[in-house]
Design a protein around this motif. Sequence first.
Motif, PDB file in Angstrom:
ATOM      1  N   UNK A 234       0.843  -1.196   0.000  1.00 37.48           N
ATOM      2  CA  UNK A 234       0.000   0.000   0.000  1.00 37.48           C
ATOM      3  C   UNK A 234       0.875   1.242   0.000  1.00 37.48           C
ATOM      4  N   UNK A 235       0.249   2.368  -0.307  1.00 35.53           N
ATOM      5  CA  UNK A 235       0.918   3.654  -0.154  1.00 35.53           C
ATOM      6  C   UNK A 235      -0.079   4.673   0.361  1.00 35.53           C
ATOM      7  N   UNK A 252      -6.881  -2.118  -4.303  1.00 37.76           N
ATOM      8  CA  UNK A 252      -7.412  -1.009  -5.101  1.00 37.76           C
ATOM      9  C   UNK A 252      -6.923  -1.113  -6.546  1.00 37.76           C
ATOM     10  N   UNK A 253      -5.676  -1.506  -6.718  1.00 37.43           N
ATOM     11  CA  UNK A 253      -5.130  -1.660  -8.074  1.00 37.43           C
ATOM     12  C   UNK A 253      -5.839  -2.775  -8.830  1.00 37.43           C
ATOM     13  N   UNK A 258     -10.020  -4.350 -13.029  1.00 40.72           N
ATOM     14  CA  UNK A 258     -11.283  -5.010 -13.357  1.00 40.72           C
ATOM     15  C   UNK A 258     -12.321  -4.015 -13.872  1.00 40.72           C
ATOM     16  N   UNK A 259     -12.244  -2.767 -13.401  1.00 44.03           N
ATOM     17  CA  UNK A 259     -13.277  -1.776 -13.697  1.00 44.03           C
ATOM     18  C   UNK A 259     -12.977  -0.949 -14.937  1.00 44.03           C
ATOM     19  N   UNK A 272      -7.999   5.843  -4.764  1.00 50.44           N
ATOM     20  CA  UNK A 272      -7.683   5.697  -3.339  1.00 50.44           C
ATOM     21  C   UNK A 272      -8.944   5.485  -2.515  1.00 50.44           C
ATOM     22  N   UNK A 273      -8.758   4.874  -1.349  1.00 46.22           N
ATOM     23  CA  UNK A 273      -9.823   4.792  -0.349  1.00 46.22           C
ATOM     24  C   UNK A 273      -9.654   5.986   0.579  1.00 46.22           C
ATOM     25  N   UNK A 274     -10.626   6.885   0.547  1.00 44.92           N
ATOM     26  CA  UNK A 274     -10.535   8.096   1.366  1.00 44.92           C
ATOM     27  C   UNK A 274     -10.780   7.773   2.839  1.00 44.92           C
TER      28      UNK A 274
END
Length: 324
Positions: A234-235, A252-253, A258-259, A272-274
Amino acid sequence: MDTLENIILSTARQTIEIEVATLQDLRNSLDEGFVTTVEAIYAATGRVILTGIGKSAIIAQKIVATLNSTGTPAIFLHAADAIHGDLGMIQAQDVVICLSKSGETPEIKVLVPLIKNLGTVLIGMVSNKDSYLAKQAQFILHTPIDKEADPNNLAPTASTTAQMAMGDALATSLCALRGFSPKDFAQFHPGGSLGKQLYLRVSDLYIHNARPMVEPTTGIKRTILEITSKRLGATAVVDTDEKVLGIVTDGDLRRMLERLDNWAEVCAQDIMSAHPKTIFAHAMAVHALEIMRNYSISQLLVVDEVQKYVGVVHLHDLIREGIV
């Protein structure tokens, strides 16, 4: 004719029933004598020395370990070794606890007068109150025993169970009198997982890791390289003051791939997940584990008192330290 299964189960259950009854008798036998014995040990300025022969000697070693780990300095002295040169381990200010079911074994009869000649307090942990040891000791820790748990009523089973429980009762009573705290326990167990749960902090862990970090507008290629090179999966995504805005993980990557068919122009803020889960650097490591378990995540972003991003603590860090 009884089957093997019936023999095994009936014998095992009877053994446990006998030992449970023995422990109940032990609990009911605790009285003012136990109190005065504990007070004498608590008031002593020396160590607690435990001695015995045979199976009692083995139980004595376990009690020594329990006493030491709960704040009462203790050492083990085998009764046979004591009468063959090791008596010098005993000092006048020490307290000696001699374990013996019968209180009549030859080694004990030889050892007891020698201990008394040193001016040392002698405590007998004994089942037979009319025995030589019981009559010679200044204090008695009575471990009543109706019968042993083995089918022949010979092997030390119920009697050693009573000795073990009496040792635990002694150690925990002294622990309570000393006000022995979790912090004290951790001091005596710095290398064990229990101790680490009591003293290890997030700040002890994250400092050994890299500090992956990107800005919101950092491109996807650079974001992937940051995650890969820092090896934490993660970062963090931070603003110009290094305050946490979000996190980009391996997951997330994968979801991005996939999307999206065309992700060349994607940047960190797009995936990113906020408002990710964070933890203060001074927090206990075990609290980090609790958060990871509750939210099924494997890393936490670490922040300082002013919410500035300082690093990452990973589940692998907790596993390595034996917290998990």
